[in-house]
Structure formats: C-alpha cells, structure tokens
Design an enzyme around this catalytic site. Structure first.
Site, mmCIF file in Angstrom:
data_model
loop_
_atom_site.group_PDB
_atom_site.id
_atom_site.type_symbol
_atom_site.label_atom_id
_atom_site.label_comp_id
_atom_site.label_asym_id
_atom_site.label_seq_id
_atom_site.Cartn_x
_atom_site.Cartn_y
_atom_site.Cartn_z
ATOM 1 C CB CYS B 85 37.284 43.770 46.524
ATOM 2 S SG CYS B 85 38.700 44.070 47.636
ATOM 3 C CG HIS B 190 40.674 40.503 44.332
ATOM 4 N ND1 HIS B 190 39.842 41.459 43.927
ATOM 5 C CD2 HIS B 190 40.813 41.033 45.443
ATOM 6 C CE1 HIS B 190 40.050 42.643 44.376
ATOM 7 N NE2 HIS B 190 40.660 42.174 45.594
ATOM 8 C CD GLU B 192 39.141 39.894 40.534
ATOM 9 O OE1 GLU B 192 38.307 39.516 41.077
ATOM 10 O OE2 GLU B 192 39.668 41.318 40.970
#
Lengths: 252, 208
Positions: B85, B190, B192
């Site tokens: 990001c 993202h 994650e």
C-alpha cells in the site's frame, strides 16, 4: 472491475453471538470466532462485529474476540459498537480490526471523525448512520438503536462525515431494521447520490432480491446482513451465485 | 531465514503481522521492529504503510538512520523488500497526498490522486478487484491472472518506466497495483487481507 461486497454481521453481546448460525457442524453456536471463520471460509468479503454489550466494563471481551478472529480470518474485519474514544479505536486496531465503525460519538461531535481519520487514516474509519423517515423524502439521524431523536438531517450528516474524513458510511434504516421487508431504497439512493464515498446498506434484508435491490437500485457498494446468514437460511456462496446470475459482479 | 516487518509507528500493522505470522509458522523467524541493527541483519524486509503518503514518509524520517538503512538493504545490497500500500507508494520520487512530499526515490515516478471522473467513481477505491498480471513475477507464482485482491486507497503510483509494472487493476482507469524490479516488490492491494490468494503471495515472498 470492483466487486460488490457481501458482509455478514455478527451481533456480539458479552462475548457471545446473539443470533447464531444454525449449522450442525458448529461446536459452539455462540462462539464469534468460530462463526467468523465459517463466514470467511464461505467467501464473505468482509466480516463485521457489532458489540451490543450494554456496559463499558466489558470492552476487553470484544477486544479479545477481535484478537482471536484476526489470527484466523484473513479478510477485512470491521468492529462497531461503543467506539467513543481514540483509545477505543487504538485498542481495536491493535487487536487486529481493520476498520472501526463509529456511531453515537460521531453524531455527538463530528470532529471526532476528523480526529480519528487524521490519526488512523480514512481507510479504517466507517461512520454508522441510523436513520428514520420523518416525512416525505426526509430522514433523521437517530441514536441508541433508534430510540433517541437527534434532529439532524441524515443527508446533511452523511455529507458532513464525508467532509470530515470518513472512508465509508454504514447506513441502517431504523424503519426497516428487523422487518425482513428489504432495505429503504429511497434513503439508500439519496445518500449514495449525495456522497462520494462507498455506502454499505444495512437493515431489512429478508430475501436475496433485497440484496440485489440495495446494490442495483440503491447504489450501495456493499450489503450488510445479519439474520439471513445467521440462521443458515442462505450461505454466502448461494447469495453470490444468485447475484452473479443477475449480472451483479461479485467475488466468486 | 529472518524476515522483518518494519514497524515505524505509522498506522495499523496488526493485520500484516497476523498474516505473515500465519505463513511463517515454524519456517521463518519473523521480527516486527524499527531497530536498525535487526533490519540490517535480516534477509527480507516488509514495508507496510497506512494513512497518508506524507504521514508515512514523516514517520520513516523520524527514526534516525532508517531511510538510509532501507536504501542500503534494498538498493545497494539488493536484498528482497516488499512494500504494501503506502509502503509501495513511498518507492516513488514524490507524493501529493496532504502536501507535496518527497518519497524514497527508488523507482522514478509520482503518487497522485486517482482520477474519479468527476465523482463518477467513489473514492476510496475500497473492496475486491481483479488484478491483471502484466509480467512474470516471482511473488505471483501460482497466482491466477484476474485473481481478486483487497484494495483500499485513493492515490495511485504512476511509475515512469512502465516495465516495472507487474499488475494493474481496472477501476476508473487502469491503476498500477503491483510493481517489481529485481529485488524490489510492491503491491497497492493488501495481500494480508486478500484471503488465500493473498497469503500465497506472502508465501511466495518468503520463499524467494
């Protein structure tokens, strides 16, 4: 192409899910962590926890649940209910929440939204607006689950929270909530047209067509629902297949 | 294998820690720190970033010696670094969020606001979008083209050299969503928070 999001919401009271999923495979129907995992494995685009614990003393409980869930679910996690201070937000984010939803505290003082967005970034600040129809084409913001009138116009307030840095609006119609008769599409439309941030529709879902209407007719970017998922009436995958068959783009 | 997530006190990195911990289980030693010595001795670095471009750059600069250490690691010694990001956006020369701010200058280019075509598209660009893989990438090993990834941003990285672009996504325009140049990797989305496909990208990075 950006997909429309399907967000199951779990109401959590004193650490237990209030309206649980009625799945036989569940070991503990009241365990929020286990239910969140089922949703996430089932294709939920995000998970939302709404902490409806009455007292303030139990904040640790929700934080512990968030901590455990965040270690098992790798999709965005939003937590709302009782978020009143910067410390509340810090605690939830550190526990693993990706976004927090602010309701009453934003109504009381919209500058709290600004402060939170500045400190944590707009991407994690959702403002939950509970609105009730007061006359033709006019909706008012209510707090405390629709009990308290505020005198604030919902459209004006939505614009205000956007200006103050909210990344998203979670819009609940208090007239429709719990009725299973569909979202308030007029309300949804006027808010999505008046703002330039994504709006999540909430309150009133009873059928798959209601979800379709919220996204297509109401212009919402995401739909949140609780009971249709809780009681296992529909699985997330079925919902997505249905929407996809009606040309609504979803993440399959 | 030592992988370090740089914790420079900017934004919420809990999700990055959780996902990397899940993938690292028993295989990789994971550190979360801003300690210069530990960063220097690690094999791989993850540079997360939340909030504005300016606030992230300011936070990096606040930690004495951190920017130089990262540069030594990624640019001079060419060890693997993954920016996520705003962590990716900071590779640029300059960013325009809040105020014009100098970036790390590792990949020539700028970070500017997504053109939302006069309000036709909502910003932030939040949610799941498909990635179009533009070139063979080590971190996209076994990732299918058009896989869904989770995005949340209002600014985009526009690199000068288009050959660094490893994936784009389609919103109001085609947005650069991943870059790769030798040992330097970056994702605008993202990983994650991108479910199994995201965890696979993290696993690929760990296995480099």
């Amino acid at each position: 192409m950006l997909k429309n999001r399907i967000i199951p919401c779990l109401d959590v009271k004193n650490g237990r899910v209030v309206k649980g999923i009625n799945f036989v495979e569940l070991k503990d129907a009241g365990d929020p962590v286990e239910q969140a995992k089922i949703y996430s494995d089932g294709g939920a685009d995000e998970i939302c926890f709404l902490d409806i614990t009455a007292s303030n003393e139990n904040r640790e409980t929700i934080i512990d649940i968030v901590r455990k869930t965040a270690k098992e679910c790798f999709v965005p996690l939003t937590v709302g209910g009782g978020v009143r201070t910067i410390k509340n937000i810090t605690d939830l984010l550190l526990a693993g929440a990706d976004k927090v939803s602010i309701n009453t505290a934003a109504v009381k003082d919209v500058s709290f939204v600004k402060e939170a967005a500045k400190k944590f970034g707009s991407q994690c600040i959702v403002v939950a607006i509970d609105a009730k129809k007061v006359s033709n084409n006019k909706w008012e913001v209510f707090t405390h689950g629709g009990r308290n009138k505020t005198g604030i116009d919902a459209v004006d307030f939505a614009r205000q929270v956007e200006i103050n840095g909210a990344g998203e609006i979670l819009l609940t119609s208090m007239d429709k909530d719990g009725t299973k008769s569909g979202y308030d599409i007029e309300l949804l439309k006027v808010i999505t047209d008046s703002t330039n941030i994504p709006v999540i529709a909430s309150g009133g879902v009873g059928t798959l067509d209601h979800l379709y209407d919220g996204l297509v007719k109401g212009g919402a970017s995401a739909v949140l629902a609780a009971s249709i998922f809780h009681y296992g009436e529909y699985k997330i995958k079925e919902v997505k297949k249905y929407l996809n068959s009606k040309n609504v783009s979803v993440r399959l | 294998m030592n992988v370090t997530i740089v914790d420079y006190q900017s934004g919420n990195i809990s999700s990055v820690i959780n996902s990397f911990t899940e993938v690292a289980k028993g295989k990789v030693n994971l550190e979360v720190t801003s300690d210069i010595k530990k960063i220097k001795s690690s094999d791989k670095i993850v540079l997360p970033g939340q909030g504005s471009f300016k606030s992230c750059v300011d936070s990096l600069n606040k930690i004495n010696g951190l920017v130089d250490t990262l540069k030594d690691f990624a640019i001079i010694n060419k060890k693997p670094l993954l920016g996520i990001c705003v962590g990716l956006q900071m590779f640029a020369d300059v960013g325009y969020e809040e105020a014009e701010t100098k970036g790390l200058g590792w990949i020539a280019g700028k970070v500017s606001k997504i053109d939302n075509q006069n309000g036709k598209f909502k910003l932030p660009h939040i949610g799941w979008n498909e990635i179009e893989i533009k070139k063979e990438s080590k971190i996209f090993k076994d990732i299918k083209n058009n896989s869904h990834m989770y995005f949340v941003h209002s600014y985009e990285f526009v690199p000068e050299d288009k050959s660094v672009i490893s994936a784009k996504t389609n919103y109001s325009s085609k947005i650069v969503c991943a870059v790769e140049r030798e040992n330097l990797f970056g994702t605008q989305f993202h990983p994650e928070k991108s479910d199994k496909a995201g965890l696979k990208i993290i696993d690929n990075f760990m296995k480099l």
